[in-house]
Every structure is written in C-alpha cells, then in structure tokens.
Design a protein around this motif. Structure first.
Motif, PDB file in Angstrom:
ATOM      1  N   HIS A  50     -36.603 -48.258 -11.010  1.00 55.17           N
ATOM      2  CA  HIS A  50     -36.745 -49.193 -12.615  1.00 55.17           C
ATOM      3  C   HIS A  50     -38.128 -48.242 -13.188  1.00 55.17           C
ATOM      4  CE1 HIS A  50     -38.174 -51.944 -15.401  1.00 55.17           C
ATOM      5  NE2 HIS A  50     -39.100 -51.814 -15.228  1.00 55.17           N
ATOM      6  N   ILE A  51     -38.870 -47.660 -12.500  1.00 58.63           N
ATOM      7  CA  ILE A  51     -39.731 -46.603 -12.885  1.00 58.63           C
ATOM      8  C   ILE A  51     -39.453 -45.608 -13.513  1.00 58.63           C
ATOM      9  CG2 ILE A  51     -42.203 -45.853 -12.459  1.00 58.63           C
ATOM     10  CD1 ILE A  51     -42.420 -48.391 -10.261  1.00 58.63           C
ATOM     11  N   ARG A  72     -37.042 -44.482 -14.668  1.00 54.25           N
ATOM     12  CA  ARG A  72     -36.507 -44.521 -15.932  1.00 54.25           C
ATOM     13  C   ARG A  72     -37.201 -45.085 -16.520  1.00 54.25           C
ATOM     14  NH1 ARG A  72     -31.057 -44.683 -15.406  1.00 54.25           N
ATOM     15  NH2 ARG A  72     -30.104 -45.312 -14.031  1.00 54.25           N
ATOM     16  N   ASP A  73     -37.787 -45.320 -17.194  1.00 54.31           N
ATOM     17  CA  ASP A  73     -39.099 -45.730 -17.682  1.00 54.31           C
ATOM     18  C   ASP A  73     -40.186 -44.604 -17.883  1.00 54.31           C
ATOM     19  OD1 ASP A  73     -40.400 -47.488 -19.378  1.00 54.31           O
ATOM     20  OD2 ASP A  73     -42.391 -47.083 -17.751  1.00 54.31           O
ATOM     21  N   GLU A  74     -40.383 -44.364 -16.639  1.00 52.00           N
ATOM     22  CA  GLU A  74     -41.020 -42.451 -17.104  1.00 52.00           C
ATOM     23  C   GLU A  74     -40.202 -41.467 -17.898  1.00 52.00           C
ATOM     24  OE1 GLU A  74     -44.161 -42.223 -16.445  1.00 52.00           O
ATOM     25  OE2 GLU A  74     -44.849 -44.065 -15.729  1.00 52.00           O
ATOM     26  N   ASP A  89     -37.827 -42.107 -19.733  1.00 54.82           N
ATOM     27  CA  ASP A  89     -37.744 -42.615 -21.333  1.00 54.82           C
ATOM     28  C   ASP A  89     -39.023 -42.183 -22.284  1.00 54.82           C
ATOM     29  OD1 ASP A  89     -36.192 -44.016 -22.664  1.00 54.82           O
ATOM     30  OD2 ASP A  89     -37.401 -45.726 -22.968  1.00 54.82           O
ATOM     31  N   GLN A  90     -40.281 -42.801 -21.779  1.00 52.42           N
ATOM     32  CA  GLN A  90     -40.949 -41.701 -21.896  1.00 52.42           C
ATOM     33  C   GLN A  90     -41.937 -40.211 -22.184  1.00 52.42           C
ATOM     34  OE1 GLN A  90     -45.269 -43.623 -21.326  1.00 52.42           O
ATOM     35  NE2 GLN A  90     -43.704 -45.447 -20.290  1.00 52.42           N
ATOM     36  N   ARG A 127     -48.009 -45.734  -9.680  1.00 52.06           N
ATOM     37  CA  ARG A 127     -47.294 -46.760 -10.366  1.00 52.06           C
ATOM     38  C   ARG A 127     -46.183 -47.115  -8.486  1.00 52.06           C
ATOM     39  NH1 ARG A 127     -43.871 -46.201 -15.473  1.00 52.06           N
ATOM     40  NH2 ARG A 127     -43.483 -48.808 -14.928  1.00 52.06           N
ATOM     41  N   THR A 162     -30.453 -38.750 -16.628  1.00 50.82           N
ATOM     42  CA  THR A 162     -31.023 -38.458 -17.098  1.00 50.82           C
ATOM     43  C   THR A 162     -30.682 -37.264 -17.840  1.00 50.82           C
ATOM     44  OG1 THR A 162     -32.139 -39.939 -16.608  1.00 50.82           O
ATOM     45  CG2 THR A 162     -33.498 -38.243 -18.676  1.00 50.82           C
TER      46      THR A 162
END
Ligand code: HEM
Length: 418
Positions: free
Chosen positions: A114-115, A117-119, A121-122, A149, A380
C-alpha cells in the motif's frame, strides 16, 4: 574417500576477485570442472568456494557452519554494522531472527504494498514535470520514504535527501575501495547516530512509536536473557531493515532494464492478469547479479564430497553462480520468466537472497517484501505510466558490486496512464 580439490594458485587472489567480480567463482569452477575449489582471498586467507544445490544445502546446515568471524571488517564497517544479526549463531541468532520474521506478516506485507503504491502515485506526478528521470536515483528516494513509513521511523522532508544518500552508501560501499568505501563508513557512523538517538528518546519516554512497526519492536526487543539490546546495536538492526529496502532500487533498475531488453517476455506483462508479474520479478532476481556470495566458517571438522572441511575454514557459497547453475536451470543465460511457471519451491536451488530456513538460518527475512515491492514496481511501469527510454549506456558491469546499468536508467516523457 578423500581427494585433493583444485587450488586457484596465488598468495592472495583478491585482485582477480576484483577484476572478475561476480564471475570470479564461476570462472574457476568452469576451468577446474568442479563446484568446489580452494583459493586465498581477503588478505591471503584460505577460502573454499562452493556452488550448486548440494553446496547450498550443506552451507545452510547450522551444525556445520557458523557466521561468527566470517564477515570481513570492511563489510561490518559498512553494509552490516558491528554485532549485527548477520554475525550471530545458534539460539541467540534464532531469538533475534524471530523479531525480523515477526515484521513480515501478511498484513505487514500488505501495508508495504500500500505504501509503495502511494509513493509511486506521488512520484509519477513529480516525474510528469521532469524532462529526464534517473530511475535508480529516484527509486532510492522513493524507497527511503517507503522504508521509513513502513518501519515507523519519522523522516522530515528536509532530511529525505541526506538519509537516502546515507542508506544507499551503506550497500554501495562494502566491496568498493577508495572514496566510495569511505563514504560508506561515514554513512555507517551518521546513520547509526541518527537511529541511536531515536532509540534513546523512545526508551526515555520522549517519543511515541506504533506497535508492530520495526522501530517499536526492535526498540523493545529483549534477548533470551530478558535484556534490551544497547542503543547502538538496536540502531544497527533498525538499519538492517531500512538499508536493504532502499537497496531494492538495484532490482527496480534491473526490472526496467529487463522490460526494455526483453520486449517479448515483457509483453506478457501488459495483460490484466498479473500472475505473470511474479514470474517476471523472480526471473529478474535470478538473472541479474546482486549478492555475489555468502560467507561462513566451519563449525567443526567434517568430510563433504571427499574434502576435509576443518574447523575455522572460510567457505564462500556462490550465490550468483548457483542462480545460473546448469544442473538447476535450463539455458541459464536466457531471460525466461516462464521457467518459474511450474517450479516446485526448494530452499536450496534458487538463492538470490540466501537459502535454507528463514527462522533457523540466515536466509534473508526481507525476501517476500522485496518480491512485493518489485511487483508493485513492474505493475507501475507497465500499467500506470507511459515513458520512453532514450539512447543511453545500459550495460552493467560484472565487476562493480552491486552491479547497475551504467546510465542508472534514464526515462523521459513520463505520463500517467489513466
Ligand atoms: C540477509 C540479499 C532485501 C534484511 C540477506 C542475505 C542475502 C540477502 C544474500 C544473506 C544470506 C546469508 O547470509 O546466508 C538481499 C537482497 C535484497 C534484500 C539481494 C534486495 C534488495 C532485504 C530486505 C530486508 C532484508 C528488504 C529487510 C526488510 C536482511 C537481514 C538479513 C538479510 C536482516 C540477515 C539475516 C540473518 O543473518 O539471519 N539478504 N536482501 N533484506 N537480509 Fe536481505
């Protein structure tokens, strides 16, 4: 029976090791036609090099080998740290290893996915605004953010760059000489004092941590005598989580390289079904060079394949060579993810991150995490963004450790796939 094993002659073959790098052991094995030979390395010490599935099996037998005194000083002063789990044996190793393994539950791995993927994305938003992205450099920073994180280590925005460089210098310096090596030693000191200070704050009650995170669990870990580790050694072990997560940047660079170099195999990644993704990253871990070999010392005398292993002998297990061994892999020099389609798991024949048992032995506790982060990366690259790879030098050296594409993988025209 007993027999003389081949000897690579010379008082100290460290120079050949430096010149031939990942292939040093394989080259001698080919020349001698054997999976075992003797040499002198690391200041003229006798070392026995072994490769293959049987070799991995004996190497990971804790009755036969120990790690105390196996890692050279230059390795302890950079990548490992002093008194790290890598240098422990027996019951105390197993006790400490349990903390590392407890951090790798299914929920924890979902959290890291999850972390990550979020990174990404940013980072894609940031990359869209850049003319040119050096993927390896960006991945190190992305992974430093992921590592902190996930491990519960606070990271201020202003310190992201410096911590990224420190953690990366730790794995870049073990095999290096000159400035690259010294940067690693400095990074060892600075990163240890960073985390050591944090551990002291936590124990003094001045800093909150979240249960289940690496920082919390290591700060409060008690050894089999019920004692907390001193803050220095605790810092070494927290860094043993952060540093290797950042090192996944090496594999991320190789994932992008494989997608570029093997379009036919990579083409199969574009389907909606992601079952091929895992085969692809497994083949990246097998095919490309990363860890060259693991080192241990003989615990007590034993005879194996006709050779007398004497207490104290240094033994090197050829990791890179075992992942390309002809008895294990059909056409080992071909990049072919499909070879993983119907493979039976075996703890000794596919060993990019070590072999044997995770809990009892020294096999990498971060192996599943590495695979998950690589899968998110491949997903990604093929499903979340468009990019071009301009002309660049993508060759990777078999001498440099860790190896990396020379250009560090340059991407242009990045656009989010909607
Ligand atoms: C041990 C490779 C990622 C934590 C090892 C070993 C290898 C390895 C070869 C030693 C096996 C042996 O001594 O027999 C790698 C590679 C990685 C990676 C190529 C890719 C980047 C990780 C991650 C973590 C991690 C992500 C933690 C989150 C450790 C620790 C040990 C270890 C703590 C020592 C285990 C012990 O001595 O019992 N790794 N690793 N590694 N790895 Fe990894």
């Amino acid at each position: 029976y007993r027999e003389q094993i081949p000897i690579d002659k010379g008082l100290d073959n460290s120079l050949s090791l430096m010149m031939e790098g990942y292939r040093y052991i394989s080259n001698r094995r080919e020349k001698f036609g054997r999976d075992i030979f003797e040499t002198r390395l690391l200041g003229g010490q006798k070392a026995i090099c072994i490769a293959g599935k049987d070799a991995a099996e004996v190497f990971y037998d804790e009755e036969k080998f120990i790690r105390q005194g196996a890692a050279p000083k230059r390795v302890r002063q950079t990548i490992f740290g002093e008194k790290a789990i890598q240098t422990m044996d027996g019951a105390s190793h197993e006790h400490r290893k349990a903390v590392f393994m407890s951090l790798m539950s299914r929920e924890s791995l979902e959290e890291v996915v999850h972390i990550t993927r979020d990174e990404y994305d940013q980072f894609i938003s940031r990359w869209e605004g850049m003319d040119r992205v050096v993927l390896f450099e960006e991945s190190k920073e992305l992974l430093t953010r992921v590592a902190c994180r996930w491990a519960g280590v606070p990271l201020q925005e202003e310190e992201v760059k410096i911590r990224t460089n420190q953690l990366a210098a730790l794995f870049d310096s073990a095999a290096a000489v000159g400035p690259r090596h010294w940067r690693g030693r400095q990074a060892r000191n600075s990163s240890e004092s960073w985390i050591k200070g944090m551990i002291e704050q936590i124990r003094a009650g001045n800093m909150e941590t979240q249960e289940g995170t690496a920082l919390h669990e290591l700060a409060w870990y008690r050894d089999s005598n019920g004692k907390l580790l001193n803050s220095q050694v605790t810092a070494v072990e927290v860094i043993n989580i952060l540093r290797p997560i950042v090192a996944i940047a090496v594999y991320i660079a190789f994932c992008a390289l494989a997608i570029h170099d093997f379009p036919e195999q990579a083409g199969k990644l574009t389907s909606k079904d992601d079952s091929y993704d895992e085969m692809f990253v497994q083949e990246v871990r097998r095919y490309y060079p990363f860890f060259p070999f693991a080192a241990a010392r003989v615990k007590k005398d034993f005879l194996w394949k006709g050779h007398d292993f004497k207490k104290g002998n240094l033994v090197l297990l050829d990791i890179y060579g075992t992942n390309h061994h002809r008895d294990i892999w059909e056409r080992p020099w071909e990049f072919n993810p499909k070879r993983f389609a119907d493979r039976k798991d075996d703890p000794f024949d596919f060993i990019p991150q070590g072999g044997g048992d995770y809990h009892k032995g020294h096999r990498c506790p971060g192996e599943w995490l590495t695979i998950e982060v690589m899968k998110v990366s491949v997903d990604t690259f093929v499903r979340k963004m468009y990019y071009d790879m301009p002309k660049q030098d993508l060759n990777y050296s078999m001498m440099r450790m860790p190896s990396l594409p020379k250009s560090r993988v340059i991407l242009t025209n990045i656009k989010r796939k909607l």
